[in-house]
Design an enzyme around this catalytic site. Structure first.
Site, PDB file in Angstrom:
ATOM      1  CD  GLU A 128       2.469 -24.675 -35.302  1.00  0.00           C
ATOM      2  OE1 GLU A 128       2.762 -25.634 -35.754  1.00  0.00           O
ATOM      3  OE2 GLU A 128       2.461 -24.385 -33.941  1.00  0.00           O
ATOM      4  CB  THR A 181       1.031 -29.982 -30.551  1.00  0.00           C
ATOM      5  OG1 THR A 181       2.580 -29.125 -30.402  1.00  0.00           O
ATOM      6  CG2 THR A 181      -0.249 -28.708 -30.080  1.00  0.00           C
TER       7      THR A 181
END
Ligand SMILES: Nc1ncnc2c1ncn2[C@@H]1O[C@H](COP(=O)(O)OP(=O)(O)OP(=O)(O)O)[C@@H](O)[C@H]1O
Ligand SMILES: N[C@@H](CCO)C(=O)O
Length: 310
Positions: A128, A181
């Site tokens: 991630e 993000t």
């Protein structure tokens, strides 16, 4: 077992008041992955269907997470990974974390389950970090554990599983714009006023309590974000109208899903969820922005095994 096929679900991170720590798991939407053992050591991504993503292991979150796991496990084989993506990257429902969680979950099964769910969360977090530039686990933990999760800390990693009230439904609307993000994180202030911090942690505490006692009205009073939403909502066209439309139909809460652009609502019961979904659709129907919506129950089991070769 030398081959496994899994379903890795989409997830909603932050849940309004729990930036970087709270998340829940969605039912029915997610990626499929096939992972098989190979005699050659290392990680190879052999197929990616659905979206154009890097197939070099060190550039794909599934590969980076898997490499972190095998670095620790030192197995006497390697693994090849096929990714069938249904979750659009950058949509805000944990596309990257579904791949990262899915690969480590599958490899753990093929190795005879040497690792706990918390350890898998740790390895997936490494993947991630490649996508978002930061090691957070609020999408990963609900995918691996199912239901609602609270990441109490990342160093050391501690995940708390929270209960899911029976009648809770989620509605997601995804306007087809991309928000990375990393960029949505870059616009956030480094410091926040104490009065906002007080409001946020009071809401966070009461939301956790409300989940434990299935108090839907307390859930409603707690799903408020005074820290992140004021900055990120500007990136999502018609955000305030969608939110108003959802509340007019009785939604318990409405906020940005992860870093957006998807918007989530939580509802009590399927009928309310259907009405909220229609109302949210109505807002984007009047614009030229393409969108899609879905509503579902909260997935309380997380990643699922679909098939194995033994
Ligand atoms: N297997 C993968 N699946 C999805 N994205 C990947 C993968 N491997 C690398 N990436 C990269 O990660 C980025 C997408 O991650 P990002 O965190 O921005 O979106 P997201 O996971 O959908 O969002 P969110 O975490 O807010 O729900 C893209 O740049 C994409 O190329
Ligand atoms: N907590 C993360 C989730 C998206 O990866 C964020 O909002 O930036």
């Amino acid at each position: 077992m030398t081959e496994i096929k899994i379903f890795s679900p989409a997830t909603v991170a932050n849940v309004s008041c729990g930036f970087d720590v709270l998340g829940f798991c969605l039912d029915g939407i997610g990626d499929e992955m096939i992972v098989r053992k190979t005699p050659e050591k290392g990680i190879k991504i052999t197929k990616i269907k659905g979206y154009d993503l890097p197939n070099e292991a060190t550039k794909n979150v599934a590969g980076v997470a898997a490499l972190a796991l095998i670095e620790d496990a030192q197995p006497d084989c390697g693994f090849e990974i096929e990714i069938y993506k249904n979750i659009k990257p950058g949509s805000g429902v944990g596309s990257s974390s579904a791949s990262a969680s899915g690969s480590v979950f599958a490899i753990n099964e093929l190795l005879g389950r040497p690792y706990s769910k918390t350890q898998l969360t740790y390895f997936a977090m490494k993947g991630e970090a490649l996508a978002s530039g930061s090691e957070h686990a609020d999408n990963i933990a609900p995918g691996i554990f199912g239901g609602f999760t609270l990441v109490k800390s990342t160093v050391p990693l501690e995940v708390v599983e929270l209960p899911t009230p029976n009648d809770l439904f989620a509605v997601i609307i995804h306007p087809q714009i991309e928000i990375k993000t990393s960029e949505a994180r870059a616009i956030l202030p480094k410091d926040i006023p104490l009065k906002n911090a007080i409001t946020q942690w009071a809401n966070m505490g009461s939301l956790v309590h409300a989940l434990h006692i299935s108090d839907y009205q307390m859930i409603k009073r707690s799903l408020i974000d005074v820290v992140v939403e004021p900055y990120r909502s500007r990136l999502i066209p018609h955000y305030n109208e969608v939110k108003l439309a959802a509340f007019n139909k009785g939604a318990l809460g409405c906020g940005i899903s992860g870093s957006g652009p998807s918007i989530f609502t939580l509802c009590q019961g399927q009928i309310q969820a259907e009405q909220v979904e229609l109302a949210m659709r109505e807002v984007y129907s009047q614009t030229d922005i393409a969108f899609n919506t879905y509503s579902c129950k909260i997935n309380t089991t997380g990643i699922k095994i679909l098939a194995t070769d033994s």
